[in-house]
Design a protein around this motif. Structure first.
Motif, short mmCIF file in Angstrom:
data_model
loop_
_atom_site.label_atom_id
_atom_site.label_comp_id
_atom_site.label_asym_id
_atom_site.label_seq_id
_atom_site.Cartn_x
_atom_site.Cartn_y
_atom_site.Cartn_z
N ASP A 46 0.70 -1.22 0.29
CA ASP A 46 -0.27 -0.09 -0.30
C ASP A 46 1.00 1.13 -0.16
O ASP A 46 0.92 2.39 -1.11
CB ASP A 46 -1.07 -0.01 0.83
N LYS A 105 1.64 8.12 -2.69
CA LYS A 105 1.63 9.93 -2.05
C LYS A 105 2.40 10.13 -0.48
O LYS A 105 3.40 8.81 -0.72
CB LYS A 105 0.56 8.59 -0.72
N LYS A 151 -3.18 -2.29 -7.13
CA LYS A 151 -3.90 -1.36 -6.54
C LYS A 151 -3.37 -0.14 -7.59
O LYS A 151 -3.55 0.93 -7.86
CB LYS A 151 -2.66 -1.20 -4.85
N ARG A 153 -9.87 6.16 -7.86
CA ARG A 153 -8.36 5.93 -6.77
C ARG A 153 -9.06 5.94 -5.02
O ARG A 153 -8.88 4.85 -4.63
CB ARG A 153 -7.20 6.66 -6.48
#
Ligand code: GLY
Length: 354
Positions: A126, A132, A214, A228
């Motif tokens: 993740d 991010k 992902k 998303r």
């Protein structure tokens, strides 16, 4: 195993990293890591030719250090050691390190390329994938940050051998989420996998599958304007459980909170998106068999609802849920009434009764 051109899942990161750094001058290589990763994970990089050429900064471990002051330390280190646009930053560690190091690299001299080497299952499936970056600010998680894609993510499953069971299952929750929102097959392989006696070779293939899912959502919508948000399944209620557990000084690991959040959001999916009752119940029992019981009281509902209202993905006053119609069929931007949310919490509470 390449999941796309920028994510490599391997058990030999040495050769991948050696080839990736060969494009950069020896005196322009920087490594950001934290105390724990320096102790337990850095030794794996020892075989890499020229590893001693890396200029290394070790930041304190722990979420409590995911702060602007740590970013400043990295900027200062880069500045004092002559980092420039020809430099490469390699971030080695869990989500805290990859988020902070990626943010520092993304903003230093308007952006240096960076490679993430995530060392926990949670960061492998993740945090380190999807671009991010950021840090906690004013008591709020990941309040400041930018979205900026890494040059490469190298996932080496050997790091997982030193992780305890709780941290393995914490990362596993995000993989289960990927199965629920996108793929019956992925969910089936996760259900078959023996978490008590993990076969790391087998896990490597399953991680690659999870990262592909992902990436599918990230590539369609890198800035999280629409699809998303699918990756938010389980997180609206999950973040509320996580914050409440912190307030009560009994912090839940992120993945455990997401797993519990998914139970409540499966119920909301049944109410609002026609998710089948029997499958919801079956999946909820399976999640409890992995994560154990987590007891909440009816007197917690108002606080939990209020916490859901603070989720970053909300728009205005509206609490924005991601729900699923069936395994693999996701719906974003769904409204649920307060009564429905309380009913979902009732379902969760009753299921977790002794
Ligand atoms: N953690 C969910 C995302 O990267 O969008």
């Amino acid at each position: 195993m390449n999941t796309n051109n920028s994510v490599v899942v391997t058990d030999q990161l040495e050769s991948t990293l050696t080839s990736s750094i060969s494009a950069f001058p020896d005196d322009k290589l920087f490594l950001v890591t934290d105390q724990n990763s320096a102790k337990f994970c850095l030794p794996l990089l020892c075989e890499i030719p020229n590893i001693e050429k890396f200029k290394t900064i070790v930041i304190p471990s722990g979420e409590e250090n995911k702060l602007l002051s740590s970013v400043e330390k990295i900027w200062l280190f880069l500045s004092q050691n002559g980092a420039d646009r020809k430099s490469l930053v390699v971030n080695l560690g869990g989500g805290m390190v990859t988020d902070l190091g990626s943010f520092a690299a993304s903003t230093f001299k308007r952006g240096l390329p960076f490679i993430n080497i995530p060392t926990t299952l949670l960061s492998q499936v993740d945090a380190s994938v999807g671009g991010k970056t950021g840090f906690n600010f004013n008591g709020l998680k990941n309040e400041i940050g930018v979205i900026n894609q890494p040059l490469q993510v190298i996932i080496d499953t050997r790091f997982l051998k030193t992780l305890d069971h709780e941290n393995i299952i914490s990362g596993y929750a995000e993989m289960i989420k990927h199965g629920l929102i996108h793929s019956q097959d992925h969910l089936a392989e996760l259900r078959k996998f023996d978490l008590d006696n993990p076969d790391y070779r087998e896990l490597q293939g399953i991680i690659a599958h999870s990262v592909l899912i992902k990436n599918y959502f990230v590539e369609k919508d890198p800035h999280e304007r629409n699809i998303r948000k699918a990756l938010n399944f389980g997180h609206t209620v999950g973040h509320a459980f996580e914050s409440l557990s912190l307030r009560n000084s009994q912090p839940l690991l992120h993945g455990h909170a997401v797993a519990f959040g998914m139970i409540a959001e499966l119920y909301l999916s049944r109410l609002n998106s026609g998710f089948a009752d029997g499958i919801m119940h079956h999946l909820s029992q399976w999640l409890i068999s992995i994560y154990g019981k987590y007891q909440i009281a009816a007197s917690d509902y108002e606080a939990l609802y209020e916490l859901m209202g603070h989720d970053k993905k909300n728009e205005g006053k509206r609490i924005n849920f991601t729900l699923i119609r069936s395994v693999g069929e996701v719906e974003i931007n769904r409204d649920c009434s307060k009564e429905q949310v309380f009913e979902a919490l009732d379902y969760f509470r009753e299921l977790n009764h002794d």
